[in-house]
Scaffold this active site. Structure first.
Site, PDB file in Angstrom:
ATOM      1  N   ALA A  11       0.831  -1.208   0.000  1.00  0.00           N
ATOM      2  CA  ALA A  11       0.000   0.000   0.000  1.00  0.00           C
ATOM      3  C   ALA A  11       0.863   1.254   0.000  1.00  0.00           C
ATOM      4  CB  ALA A  11      -0.939  -0.007   1.202  1.00  0.00           C
ATOM      5  N   SER A  38       9.576   0.836   8.540  1.00  0.00           N
ATOM      6  CA  SER A  38      10.131   0.438   9.826  1.00  0.00           C
ATOM      7  C   SER A  38      10.814  -0.918   9.725  1.00  0.00           C
ATOM      8  CB  SER A  38       9.033   0.364  10.892  1.00  0.00           C
ATOM      9  OG  SER A  38       9.519  -0.234  12.077  1.00  0.00           O
ATOM     10  N   VAL A  46       0.470 -10.205   2.404  1.00  0.00           N
ATOM     11  CA  VAL A  46      -0.699 -10.837   1.788  1.00  0.00           C
ATOM     12  C   VAL A  46      -1.162  -9.944   0.640  1.00  0.00           C
ATOM     13  CG1 VAL A  46      -1.381 -12.036   3.872  1.00  0.00           C
ATOM     14  CG2 VAL A  46      -2.273  -9.756   3.426  1.00  0.00           C
ATOM     15  N   ALA A  49      -3.426 -11.847  -4.900  1.00  0.00           N
ATOM     16  CA  ALA A  49      -4.274 -11.881  -6.087  1.00  0.00           C
ATOM     17  C   ALA A  49      -4.822 -10.494  -6.358  1.00  0.00           C
ATOM     18  CB  ALA A  49      -5.414 -12.884  -5.912  1.00  0.00           C
ATOM     19  N   LYS A  77      -4.064 -14.375 -14.241  1.00  0.00           N
ATOM     20  CA  LYS A  77      -5.317 -14.737 -13.587  1.00  0.00           C
ATOM     21  C   LYS A  77      -6.490 -14.370 -14.489  1.00  0.00           C
ATOM     22  CE  LYS A  77      -8.211 -13.412  -9.620  1.00  0.00           C
ATOM     23  NZ  LYS A  77      -8.304 -12.563  -8.403  1.00  0.00           N
ATOM     24  N   PRO A  95     -15.397 -14.957 -14.199  1.00  0.00           N
ATOM     25  CA  PRO A  95     -14.314 -14.549 -15.091  1.00  0.00           C
ATOM     26  C   PRO A  95     -14.291 -13.030 -15.257  1.00  0.00           C
ATOM     27  CG  PRO A  95     -16.182 -15.254 -16.382  1.00  0.00           C
ATOM     28  CD  PRO A  95     -16.582 -15.403 -14.941  1.00  0.00           C
ATOM     29  N   LEU A 327      -4.654  -1.044   4.564  1.00  0.00           N
ATOM     30  CA  LEU A 327      -5.302  -1.625   5.736  1.00  0.00           C
ATOM     31  C   LEU A 327      -5.565  -0.598   6.831  1.00  0.00           C
ATOM     32  CD1 LEU A 327      -3.361  -5.005   6.100  1.00  0.00           C
ATOM     33  CD2 LEU A 327      -5.671  -4.662   5.228  1.00  0.00           C
TER      34      LEU A 327
END
Length: 488
Positions: A11, A38, A46, A49, A77, A95, A327
């Site tokens: 991010a 840090s 994570v 995808a 993908k 899809p 996050l």
């Protein structure tokens, strides 16, 4: 203007790259950007995808697609395959490709009148066939980030952060390894500096990419989706590839399990496995044992990593001179791979709202609009993810009974489902123009689960594959390279 991005994960580097590419170009410009990483807080690693918007993001950064794929052990993908979500042995595909045109207008109604033996995705997309034949989505001679059908990637998130750092540092973005010991504020709550050891770093605008710690924020102003998205934890495994390993799949697998679902993501050097579950319906020990059983022998001797999260977002993701991205601003759950998209979208929205003045007080109108749009985005995505559980047709565990209960849907989704009891989803059902998933994505989930409006019963005959769909599939099968042959 001086900007400090706090956090050296995906991010943080997406935020830095967006600001650099759109405000400074390819070199030094009016915005000075520092990424503060840090050494005591490694990236969460994570977000392996993505969705097709990731290609547009990378293209805007000016990176090379082959270089990105090599550095991040990336694979292609085509979409997501949902296994066992409508009962054991069931399967359907979401899809990225959908054939458009006037000749496709009657396909949905014709499919609803059929016996449903032909999966809906096969009637409207070439990608189910390309997945079965293990084809890549692009020709080797196509320009970077362009292909015969829309596509996304599986990638190593840790390697991606390093790849972006290597791309941006020569352009003037500064990376500093330092741990924030104290956040200094004025009487209005605005950040005035970050103490790192014996030094105080200052900026005009601070971007918080510190994950769920949200280091630069004070108020716990959290809008929770725990009532509709029950999963709040995950256990993950990294399974290295060997000479005996099967080649990486060109789709993400999402398999329903008793207290949630498991992902299977193939990279060039390993597979990422994870079980996303509700901690109210399953302990961490049970979740790890279930994931290891599902993986089998390949899970032996590999360390499991446990992650907890809360589904929701900050009510105000831009407060004063601090903006939360990634996050720290919010999270839903890994289903449909929206994590990196949300970091990308928030970064682009920040550029649209970028303040011309450094005074925090004058940023307030821009911050308000930013917060409103981000809240709408989270609400929209939360409903789309909730839909998967609402129509799951599973009642074999307490988790699935609660996740599919009508009270676990938002009033907006309940209203949409009531409309769709009368007719299929329509473009007119949605007004949020920034949403990455259109009404056709909702159709893939609904019809993939063999949903039908009230009063519409399966017919006696099978659906007929439209000729132009069959022709396109045949042409692409002949022209596109094998997925595994394309990766090197």
């Amino acid at each position: 203007m001086r900007i400090i991005v706090v956090g050296g994960g995906s991010a943080g580097w997406i935020a830095a790259a967006t600001l650099q590419s759109r405000l400074n170009g390819k070199g030094r410009g009016p915005v000075n950007i520092t990424v503060l990483a840090s050494p005591q807080t490694p990236p969460i690693g994570v977000g392996e995808a993505t969705i097709p918007t990731f290609r547009s993001m990378l293209k805007s950064f000016g990176v090379s697609e082959p270089a990105f794929m090599r550095a991040c052990n990336a694979t292609f993908k085509h979409g997501i395959r949902f296994e066992d979500w409508s009962g054991e042995g069931s399967s359907y595909l979401h899809p990225f490709h959908r054939i458009q045109g006037p000749e496709m207008r009657a396909v949905v109604s014709e499919w609803l009148a059929s016996d449903g033996r032909m999966p809906f995705a096969e009637a409207v997309s070439a990608q189910p066939t390309l997945i079965s034949a293990n084809k890549a989505p692009r020709h080797l001679t196509d320009p970077d980030f362009e292909g015969a059908v829309p596509y996304a990637y599986h990638l190593d998130a840790d390697a991606f952060a390093e790849f972006m750092a290597d791309h941006l540092i020569p352009q003037g973005v500064v990376r500093r390894a330092a741990h924030v010991d104290k956040v200094m504020r004025d009487e209005h709550g605005n950040v005035t500096g970050l103490r790192t050891g014996d030094e105080v770093l200052t900026a005009d605008l601070y971007i918080d990419c510190t994950g769920q710690r949200s280091l630069l924020f004070e108020a716990p102003d959290w809008v929770s989706y725990a009532d509709r998205l029950l999963c709040d934890a995950a256990v993950t495994l990294r399974v290295p590839s060997t000479k005996a390993s099967p080649p990486p799949a060109n789709f993400t697998s999402a398999k329903a399990l008793p207290a949630g679902w498991a992902w299977d993501i193939g990279l060039r050097n390993r597979r990422g496995r994870g079980y996303v579950y509700s901690s109210q319906h399953c302990s961490a020990e049970e979740a790890e044992a279930t994931l290891r059983r599902d993986e089998g022998v390949a899970a032996q001797d590999h360390e499991a990593r446990h992650i907890s999260f809360k589904s929701g977002h900050r009510a105000a993701q831009w407060q004063g001179n601090v903006v939360a991205i990634g996050l720290s601003g919010g999270f839903l759950e890994p289903l449909e791979s929206t994590g990196l998209f949300l970091a990308d979208f928030a970064s682009r929205l920040l550029v649209e709202m970028f303040p011309p003045h450094a005074e925090a007080a004058r940023m307030a109108p821009l911050a308000q609009r930013f917060n409103n749009v981000m809240a709408e985005m989270y609400d929209d995505l939360a409903d789309f993810l909730s839909l998967h559980y609402q129509i799951s047709n599973r009642s074999d565990s307490a988790f699935w009974r609660k996740a599919s209960a009508p009270e676990s849907a938002s009033p907006r989704l309940q209203n949409l489902l009531s409309m769709w009891d009368l007719r299929p989803p329509s473009f007119a059902d949605f007004s949020f123009r920034y949403a990455p998933f259109s009404h056709q994505s909702y159709e893939f989930i609904l019809l993939g689960s063999n949903w039908r409006p009230d009063g519409v019963v399966p017919g006696a005959a099978g659906a007929v594959l439209p000729k132009h769909v069959a022709d396109l599939r045949r042409r692409l099968l002949m022209a596109l390279p094998d997925h595994n042959a394309a990766l090197p």
